[in-house]
Structures are given as C-alpha cells and as structure tokens.
Design an enzyme around this catalytic site. Structure first.
Site, PDB file in Angstrom:
ATOM      1  N   THR A  27       0.836  -1.209   0.000  1.00 34.57           N
ATOM      2  CA  THR A  27       0.000   0.000   0.000  1.00 34.57           C
ATOM      3  C   THR A  27       0.865   1.252   0.000  1.00 34.57           C
ATOM      4  O   THR A  27       0.621   2.197  -0.755  1.00 34.57           O
ATOM      5  CB  THR A  27      -0.897  -0.005   1.270  1.00 34.57           C
ATOM      6  N   LYS A  50       2.670  11.649  -1.202  1.00 36.46           N
ATOM      7  CA  LYS A  50       3.737  12.645  -1.064  1.00 36.46           C
ATOM      8  C   LYS A  50       3.993  13.352  -2.391  1.00 36.46           C
ATOM      9  O   LYS A  50       4.315  14.533  -2.426  1.00 36.46           O
ATOM     10  CB  LYS A  50       5.023  12.014  -0.539  1.00 36.46           C
ATOM     11  N   ALA A 106       4.151   2.769   8.342  1.00 36.28           N
ATOM     12  CA  ALA A 106       5.126   2.025   7.539  1.00 36.28           C
ATOM     13  C   ALA A 106       6.417   1.788   8.316  1.00 36.28           C
ATOM     14  O   ALA A 106       6.974   0.685   8.295  1.00 36.28           O
ATOM     15  CB  ALA A 106       5.420   2.788   6.249  1.00 36.28           C
ATOM     16  N   HIS A 116      23.538  27.394  12.396  1.00 36.26           N
ATOM     17  CA  HIS A 116      22.683  28.553  12.150  1.00 36.26           C
ATOM     18  C   HIS A 116      22.838  28.971  10.693  1.00 36.26           C
ATOM     19  O   HIS A 116      23.967  29.016  10.209  1.00 36.26           O
ATOM     20  CB  HIS A 116      23.109  29.693  13.076  1.00 36.26           C
TER      21      HIS A 116
HETATM   22  P1  NAI Z   1      -7.126   7.792  11.493  1.00 37.79           P
HETATM   23  O1  NAI Z   1      -7.342   6.784  12.528  1.00 37.79           O
HETATM   24  O2  NAI Z   1      -5.861   8.605  11.479  1.00 37.79           O
HETATM   25  O3  NAI Z   1      -8.325   8.857  11.528  1.00 37.79           O
HETATM   26  C1  NAI Z   1      -9.667   8.472  11.361  1.00 37.79           C
HETATM   27  C2  NAI Z   1     -10.557   9.598  11.866  1.00 37.79           C
HETATM   28  O4  NAI Z   1     -11.908   9.297  11.516  1.00 37.79           O
HETATM   29  C3  NAI Z   1     -10.512   9.736  13.383  1.00 37.79           C
HETATM   30  O5  NAI Z   1     -10.305  11.089  13.692  1.00 37.79           O
HETATM   31  C4  NAI Z   1     -11.903   9.240  13.807  1.00 37.79           C
HETATM   32  O6  NAI Z   1     -12.352   9.879  14.993  1.00 37.79           O
HETATM   33  C5  NAI Z   1     -12.739   9.642  12.593  1.00 37.79           C
HETATM   34  N1  NAI Z   1     -14.001   8.905  12.462  1.00 37.79           N
HETATM   35  C6  NAI Z   1     -14.202   7.585  12.651  1.00 37.79           C
HETATM   36  N2  NAI Z   1     -15.503   7.279  12.426  1.00 37.79           N
HETATM   37  C7  NAI Z   1     -16.135   8.431  12.082  1.00 37.79           C
HETATM   38  C8  NAI Z   1     -17.483   8.771  11.735  1.00 37.79           C
HETATM   39  N3  NAI Z   1     -18.449   7.860  11.700  1.00 37.79           N
HETATM   40  N4  NAI Z   1     -17.782  10.052  11.430  1.00 37.79           N
HETATM   41  C9  NAI Z   1     -16.797  10.997  11.474  1.00 37.79           C
HETATM   42  N5  NAI Z   1     -15.512  10.724  11.791  1.00 37.79           N
HETATM   43  C10 NAI Z   1     -15.177   9.461  12.092  1.00 37.79           C
HETATM   44  O7  NAI Z   1      -7.337   7.028  10.109  1.00 37.79           O
HETATM   45  P2  NAI Z   1      -6.984   7.402   8.605  1.00 37.79           P
HETATM   46  O8  NAI Z   1      -6.721   8.872   8.451  1.00 37.79           O
HETATM   47  O9  NAI Z   1      -8.037   6.778   7.791  1.00 37.79           O
HETATM   48  O10 NAI Z   1      -5.609   6.663   8.389  1.00 37.79           O
HETATM   49  C11 NAI Z   1      -5.551   5.238   8.482  1.00 37.79           C
HETATM   50  C12 NAI Z   1      -4.219   4.768   8.967  1.00 37.79           C
HETATM   51  O11 NAI Z   1      -3.222   5.038   8.022  1.00 37.79           O
HETATM   52  C13 NAI Z   1      -3.822   5.450  10.255  1.00 37.79           C
HETATM   53  O12 NAI Z   1      -3.403   4.469  11.165  1.00 37.79           O
HETATM   54  C14 NAI Z   1      -2.702   6.349   9.864  1.00 37.79           C
HETATM   55  O13 NAI Z   1      -1.743   6.457  10.893  1.00 37.79           O
HETATM   56  C15 NAI Z   1      -2.129   5.689   8.629  1.00 37.79           C
HETATM   57  N6  NAI Z   1      -1.595   6.706   7.754  1.00 37.79           N
HETATM   58  C16 NAI Z   1      -0.438   7.325   8.115  1.00 37.79           C
HETATM   59  C17 NAI Z   1       0.068   8.348   7.355  1.00 37.79           C
HETATM   60  C18 NAI Z   1       1.297   9.048   7.820  1.00 37.79           C
HETATM   61  O14 NAI Z   1       2.007   8.512   8.655  1.00 37.79           O
HETATM   62  N7  NAI Z   1       1.603  10.243   7.311  1.00 37.79           N
HETATM   63  C19 NAI Z   1      -0.573   8.789   6.128  1.00 37.79           C
HETATM   64  C20 NAI Z   1      -1.803   8.094   5.872  1.00 37.79           C
HETATM   65  C21 NAI Z   1      -2.264   7.090   6.654  1.00 37.79           C
END
Ligand code: NAI
Length: 462
Positions: free
Chosen positions: A41, A51, A317, A441
């Site tokens: 993924t 990115k 990841a 700096h």
């Molecule tokens: P997430 O767990 O970060 O956020 C999901 C959000 O959806 C939460 O704020 C939750 O409260 C909300 N939510 C859940 N059910 C809901 C509802 N019925 N109505 C409204 N809001 C609701 O999950 P996300 O953004 O989908 O990412 C999935 C995974 O992928 C995460 O574990 C994340 O860490 C990882 N990921 C990491 C990245 C990074 O490190 N930059 C980039 C993209 C994904």
C-alpha cells in the site's frame, strides 16, 4: 527439505524489509506478493503517491502565494492534472522497481500471487506449494469504511480512489480528521476545492497533543479547510452532482447534510488477512481482527510470525519496517528489538506535524511531574526568511531528571526535525543534552534546541 528458510507474505514496507534483512543474515528467502508491483500500500497507493501530490500542490501554493513576495514574477501556474498524475505514476514506478532491484541484489525470490498458509511451514501460491522453516505474515491493512456506506472509488472514495480522481473536484467532503483526511484534504484544497472535514470527535487528529492539534486546526482553516467536529455521519448517498453526507451533531442531536462532488471516507484502516487461511490454521486474532503475537512476533501457531499493520500497534510504515527487521533477526537466531516508546508520527501537510513520545495529556493522566519547553518558529530566522514561521516546538521533560518524555512539532520540516529528538530519547537524554549541543545557524533545527533550552533556563530568541 524446505524450499526456503523463510517465506514472507506481503511485500509492503514490513514484508520487503524483513525479506531483505533475513537474506542479508544468510537465510534463503522468498516473498509472496499478489500485486503487479512490490512495495505494498505504502509505495503503490499510500505514503509515496500521496507525497508526490502533496509536493506538487505545495509547489503550486508556493508559486501562488510566496513567489511575488520574493520578487519572482511568473504567470499564474496552470494545473495539468494528467501530467501531475503521470508524475505521480513515475514516482511510484521508480520506487517499486527499486524494491525489485533490491530483491535481486539480495537474492530474495519474488513468488507472484496471493498466498495461503495451508499448514505451518506450507504456503500455497496459486497451485504451487512452497515449504519454509518459518513464515512471516506482513499482509498489511485495508480501508475500514462505515457501515452502510458503499465505496465506489469514483465519487465515494477511500484514499486509493482519492489519489487517482478523474479531475480535481470543486468540492469535497472528508469523513474523518485523521492523517489521510488532512493530507488528501490539503491536496485538493490547494487545487481549489472547497473542503469540508467532518469528524466524530471534538478535536482533529485524535491522540495528538491537544495544543498542537488546536494550532494545526487553525492553520488548516486559514488554508481554506472547514471543520465540523462532534458529528456522527449517518449516511452517504449518490446524487446527480456527486454525493450527500448526512450527519448528526452530538451536542444537540440535530441532523444536517452537505453535498459535494467527491466524498473521501478516511475513518481508519483494518488488518488485511483475507484468504491467508488463518482460521483453518488456528491463528488467534484480537476482537479488532489483528493477529495476536508474542514479544518475538510469533503468532499462536509456532513458526508463523506476523508484523506491521496486521498486528497490534500504530499502522505506520516505519513501525512495520522496524518489526520486519526485528523478526528477521529473531528468526536468524539473533536479538530483534523494537522500542515502541520512540516511534515518531508525521503528518505531511504544510506545515508538517511531527510527534514522538508522550503528549501533555498522557503525562497528566499518568500523574507525572513534567515541564514544558516551547519555542515558536517566529523566533527562528530561517523559518521567517522563507515565510514558514507558523507553528512551534513543544518539548516535554521530566520535572526532576530533565529526561525527554515527548516532543511535538508543527512547523517547516517537522518530519525531519523530530529525529534528533528520537535519537536523544533512544539514548535516554535530558533536554539539557540537546540544549548543550551546537546547532548550525540558520536552520529550523535551532527551534528544537531552543525548546530544549526552554525546559531549562529559557530560550534565547523567545
Ligand atoms: P485515522 O485513525 O488517522 O483517523 C480516522 C478519523 O476518523 C478519526 O479522527 C476518527 O475519529 C474519525 N471517524 C471515525 N468514524 C467516524 C465517523 N463515523 N464520522 C466521522 N468521523 C469518524 O485514520 P486514517 O486517516 O483513515 O488513516 C488510516 C491509517 O493510516 C492510520 O493508522 C494512519 O496512521 C495511517 N496513515 C499514516 C500516514 C502518515 O504517517 N503520514 C498517512 C496516511 C495514513
């Protein structure tokens, strides 16, 4: 006799890193991957393509908002969506081919197809049976939608569809103010979409230090994203123009709806273990469908290990990579180890947000005596010179011993800055150790040092 010492199932960051490390340690290794390309993924439809789009649209934003201020007069940039998608595809191909090259270099056999474990030590890929002394499941995760919402990846999309839309939409509703929602919401807001983020909780980015989350929300609002918090989404229906999202506000139970061309469902991910044959094998799962493992990453079935998004812990990841290396070492008879207290998290918006260790809320809940050292990028000459002085570094240290307990950064390059704090934490350093370290700096890193100084006698430029 076994065909391989180790078969790794899945070639995402957890699986491919595990396979390479195991091969480097002298094991005969195969990695099973059913996609046409390696990288999982992350490389195909996650970290890397997002990115590329974040970089392209950030550059657009810079051209539109910063160039004139620096005395650069250029015509307003035009977005060629097809070309931007082609750039993204090139970036993906460069990375996935890179893993293919690394497999060849390290003599890892790529078994193409989807794997099923038929018994300990026996993996079927298509009709072929392969024998291995050990098996590592690194099958990753998939988007977790909400009940009753039909994802079509055209109008109602997950992150996968959001990366490859036919054209940038004029309006977008994002369900979930987590990492995916805010990164992809930023991409399309920069491309001109009206972006509304609907979040169930009362704050964005749950689990993040509250002060940072608040500041982050304000900054994103200035960039044009709007937020509806404390809202439970009820349904999403296709309409002539796109889709309508109906939600209830938790504070008064009132029902509302909003329509947009595209609806992104970003409400988390769940382990992807379909077709692996775990039921028949007797591999135990948690109630959330994660594969249960012991400290050595071994599942309830001896010889079968699991790592990454498919097991318990943050779905990141780099967490999967660390576990991949650790389990390879363990299988090779060495010591493998992951320090779960020092796993950074980064959101690649602009500015970036990066965090490691405890939040202030966690320390309060634990009743720990702590001190806070904060430093705003407004006091950082380099950040000011490039119009990126929004945000701050917040360092948390033990009140008595000065040992660093956590650090939260919102600001330019935060995703890179966080690592000096990670290293410091790995070495059990005190804030004073960072404060006494000479920092070049003018760099953004000076803000980290200033936050460390603020844990002691005070920052200089505050
Ligand atoms: P997430 O767990 O970060 O956020 C999901 C959000 O959806 C939460 O704020 C939750 O409260 C909300 N939510 C859940 N059910 C809901 C509802 N019925 N109505 C409204 N809001 C609701 O999950 P996300 O953004 O989908 O990412 C999935 C995974 O992928 C995460 O574990 C994340 O860490 C990882 N990921 C990491 C990245 C990074 O490190 N930059 C980039 C993209 C994904």
């Amino acid at each position: 006799m076994a065909d391989f010492d180790l078969i790794v199932i899945g070639a995402g960051p957890g699986g491919y890193v595990c396979a390479i490390r195991a091969a480097q340690l002298g094991l005969k290794v195969a990695c099973v991957e059913g996609r046409d390309t390696l990288g999982g993924t992350c490389l195909n439809v996650g970290c890397i393509p997002s990115k590329a789009l974040l970089h392209a649209t950030h550059s657009l934003h810079e051209a539109e908002h910063s160039f004139e201020k620096m005395g650069l007069r250029v015509a307003r940039p035009k977005v060629d969506w097809e070309a931007m998608q082609a750039y993204k595809a090139d970036v993906i191909a460069g990375n996935t081919k890179g893993i293919e090259f690394l497999f060849k270099k390290n003599k890892v056999t790529w078994l193409k197809g989807w794997a099923r474990i038929v018994a300990p030590g026996k993996v079927k890929v298509g009709d072929d049976l392969h024998l291995a002394r050990s098996i590592v499941i690194a099958s990753g995760s998939e988007p977790a939608s909400l009940p009753g919402i039909a994802i079509d990846e055209e109008v109602i999309v997950t992150s996968t569809g959001a990366l490859s839309l036919g054209k940038p939409p004029k309006s977008m509703v994002v369900i979930g103010a987590g990492v995916i929602g805010l990164e992809m919401g930023s991409v399309y807001a920069r491309l001109g979409a009206e972006v509304t983020v609907i979040e169930y909780l009362d704050a964005i980015t749950p689990g993040m230090d509250a002060e940072v989350a608040k500041s982050f929300q304000k900054i994103l609002q200035k960039q044009g994203l709007s937020f509806t918090l404390g809202a439970a989404v009820q349904s999403v229906e296709r309409t002539r123009k796109g889709a309508r999202v109906t939600y209830r506000l938790k504070k008064d139970d009132s029902e509302h709806s909003v329509e947009a061309e595209i609806v992104l469902v970003a409400t988390g991910r769940k382990p992807f273990t379909k077709g692996l044959g775990l039921d028949g094998l007797g591999v135990e799962l948690t109630e959330r469908g994660q594969i249960k493992t012991d400290k050595q990453f071994q599942t309830s079935v001896p010889g079968v290990y699991a790592i990454g998004d498919a097991i318990v812990g943050p779905m990141l990841a780099h967490k999967a990579e660390d576990e991949g290396m650790a389990v390879a070492e363990i299988i090779a008879g060495k010591h493998g180890h992951v320090n779960y207290d020092v796993i950074p998290g980064v959101i690649y918006t602009s500015p970036e947000v990066a965090t490691v260790g405890k939040t202030e809320e966690q320390l309060k809940a634990e009743g720990r005596a702590y001190k806070v050292g904060k430093f705003s990028f407004m006091g950082n000459g380099r950040a000011k010179a490039v119009f990126q002085a929004e945000g701050f570094v917040k360092m948390l240290a033990d009140k008595d011993t000065d040992r660093i307990l956590g650090c939260h950064i919102i600001g330019p390059g935060a995703g890179d800055l966080i690592h000096e704090v990670c290293v410091a934490m790995e070495f059990g350093a005190a804030a004073q150790d960072l404060a006494l370290t000479c920092h070049a700096h003018p760099t953004y890193s000076e803000a980290v040092r200033e936050a460390a100084l603020a844990c002691g006698d005070g920052a200089i430029h505050a």
